[in-house]
Design an enzyme around this catalytic site. Structure first.
Site, PDB file in Angstrom:
ATOM      1  N   GLY A 182      16.013  45.398  36.733  1.00  0.00           N
ATOM      2  CA  GLY A 182      17.066  45.181  37.486  1.00  0.00           C
ATOM      3  C   GLY A 182      17.293  46.302  38.389  1.00  0.00           C
ATOM      4  O   GLY A 182      16.513  47.401  38.323  1.00  0.00           O
ATOM      5  N   CYS A 183      18.060  46.218  39.583  1.00  0.00           N
ATOM      6  CA  CYS A 183      18.342  47.235  40.404  1.00  0.00           C
ATOM      7  C   CYS A 183      19.028  48.366  39.943  1.00  0.00           C
ATOM      8  O   CYS A 183      18.682  49.516  39.972  1.00  0.00           O
ATOM      9  CB  CYS A 183      19.017  46.547  41.643  1.00  0.00           C
ATOM     10  SG  CYS A 183      20.244  45.719  41.061  1.00  0.00           S
ATOM     11  N   TYR A 184      20.214  48.177  39.284  1.00  0.00           N
ATOM     12  CA  TYR A 184      20.875  49.112  38.840  1.00  0.00           C
ATOM     13  C   TYR A 184      20.439  49.981  37.852  1.00  0.00           C
ATOM     14  O   TYR A 184      20.397  51.180  37.731  1.00  0.00           O
ATOM     15  CB  TYR A 184      22.400  48.873  38.455  1.00  0.00           C
ATOM     16  CG  TYR A 184      23.095  48.413  39.306  1.00  0.00           C
ATOM     17  CD1 TYR A 184      23.779  48.996  40.387  1.00  0.00           C
ATOM     18  CD2 TYR A 184      23.669  47.006  39.362  1.00  0.00           C
ATOM     19  CE1 TYR A 184      24.786  48.597  41.128  1.00  0.00           C
ATOM     20  CE2 TYR A 184      24.700  46.284  40.426  1.00  0.00           C
ATOM     21  CZ  TYR A 184      25.168  47.241  41.207  1.00  0.00           C
ATOM     22  OH  TYR A 184      26.116  46.773  42.127  1.00  0.00           O
ATOM     23  N   PRO A 185      19.620  49.445  36.807  1.00  0.00           N
ATOM     24  CA  PRO A 185      19.202  50.319  36.002  1.00  0.00           C
ATOM     25  C   PRO A 185      18.106  51.410  35.931  1.00  0.00           C
ATOM     26  O   PRO A 185      18.028  52.372  35.513  1.00  0.00           O
ATOM     27  CB  PRO A 185      18.476  49.063  34.703  1.00  0.00           C
ATOM     28  CG  PRO A 185      19.347  47.869  35.039  1.00  0.00           C
ATOM     29  CD  PRO A 185      19.653  48.062  36.484  1.00  0.00           C
ATOM     30  N   TYR A 201      18.712  54.571  46.490  1.00  0.00           N
ATOM     31  CA  TYR A 201      17.322  53.448  46.824  1.00  0.00           C
ATOM     32  C   TYR A 201      17.489  52.478  47.495  1.00  0.00           C
ATOM     33  O   TYR A 201      19.039  52.078  47.602  1.00  0.00           O
ATOM     34  CB  TYR A 201      16.415  53.304  45.668  1.00  0.00           C
ATOM     35  CG  TYR A 201      17.204  52.984  44.282  1.00  0.00           C
ATOM     36  CD1 TYR A 201      16.945  51.582  43.890  1.00  0.00           C
ATOM     37  CD2 TYR A 201      17.903  53.977  43.879  1.00  0.00           C
ATOM     38  CE1 TYR A 201      17.807  51.334  42.693  1.00  0.00           C
ATOM     39  CE2 TYR A 201      18.693  53.227  42.429  1.00  0.00           C
ATOM     40  CZ  TYR A 201      18.681  52.226  42.094  1.00  0.00           C
ATOM     41  OH  TYR A 201      19.391  51.927  40.938  1.00  0.00           O
TER      42      TYR A 201
END
Length: 316
Positions: free
Chosen positions: A116-119, A285
């Site tokens: 996932g993006c946030y993790p 990022y």
């Protein structure tokens, strides 16, 4: 060099389109496409999934699980961009920088779960500290994060781009539940789920994650510079992930969530106040780059034995 056949199941979505864009023009891959009118045709999807050397799934969780069940060819390898398989046994977690050996695990895996993006921001900043003992696994951890609205998918993109005055900052997941929590806890090596508070900004893409730490509560009461030293040492020599120099500043223009848009880069910052015994770990990022499609292409390169940077933009 053998040409690899790639089928992107769900190529019409945001992540699928960006993966395709990164792969188009490459002579080492052949893109298999499904006719628009057959996107929901299970038989046609089954055929393409089994014809592919690598199937990249850009689907909702249930559809991704169904897609895997359609694969009968033992040679077909899979990259799943959904959250369906991220903590499932038998799937390699597709964050190559997570450990020194993770890129090798991805290269050898048949099944890879794209992160996932946030993790990724949490894992990149917290896991090395847990592994070195500076941050006990039982420490209560908070993650605050800001993403571009493209992270919400096509409907959110349409809503933001149609709005005359979109909200500049919209917190969500206020029930303190989120589908990324299991992978955050598992791969950051935490004993408990972090308290996660995400938000969407009125910009298309880009991401910032923030992990605040009360250093006075940690064993040995480490200084912020010690955290920096661990992270700088861990990511020294990495291709896409870097650690900014340690500095004491009130603000810096490079903490713009959009600074690495359209690249596969991530940069970590460590800020601290020794008098207050507090620190802040920040990662910046692109939620669609390193946070999604860029990560998928990086994983694909590893699985195909290609140079890790093939098809990926390095510079901001």
């Amino acid at each position: 060099m053998t040409t690899a056949r790639i089928f992107i199941d769900g190529e019409a979505g945001t992540t699928g389109l960006q993966i395709r864009e990164r792969l188009e023009g490459r002579s080492d891959v052949e893109l298999l496409s499904i006719a628009p009118e057959k996107r929901k045709d299970a038989a046609e999807r089954r055929r393409l999934l089994n014809d592919a050397d690598v199937a990249i799934l850009c689907l909702p969780d249930e559809a991704a699980i169904e897609a895997v069940s359609l694969i009968e060819n033992p040679q077909t390898r899979v990259i799943d961009a959904s959250s369906a398989h991220r903590v499932k046994e038998g799937w390699a977690y597709g964050f190559p920088e997570m450990t020194r050996t993770q890129s090798s695990a991805i290269a050898e895996a048949r099944f890879v779960a794209n992160p996932g993006c946030y993790p990724q921001g949490l894992i990149a900043t917290v896991r090395p500290l847990v592994e070195t003992g500076l941050l006990p696994a039982g420490t209560p951890v908070t993650l605050n994060a800001l993403s571009g609205y493209s992270g919400g998918g096509r409907k959110m993109i349409e809503d933001y781009e149609a709005a005359e005055d979109p909200a500049p900052f919209m917190p969500y997941a206020l029930t303190l539940k989120h589908k990324h929590l299991p992978e955050m806890r598992a791969y950051a090596k935490l004993d408990h789920d972090p308290l996660f508070q995400p938000a969407v900004g009125a910009f298309a893409q880009g991401m910032l994650t923030f992990v605040p730490l009360q250093l006075w509560s940690l064993p040995g009461r480490p200084k912020a510079k010690q955290l920096f030293d661990v992270l700088a040492d861990r990511y020294d020599g990495e291709t896409f992930l870097s650690v900014a120099p340690y500095e004491t500043v009130d603000r810096i223009p490079t903490l713009d969530p959009r600074i690495f848009n359209d690249t596969n880069r991530m940069r970590i910052h460590v800020f601290g106040n020794d008098d207050r015994e507090q620190a802040l770990l920040v990662a910046v990022y692109d939620n669609l780059g390193k946070g999604a499609s860029g990560a998928a292409v990086q994983n694909l390169n590893l699985m195909l034995g290609r140079d890790e940077t093939t098809g990926l933009v390095m510079a901001a």
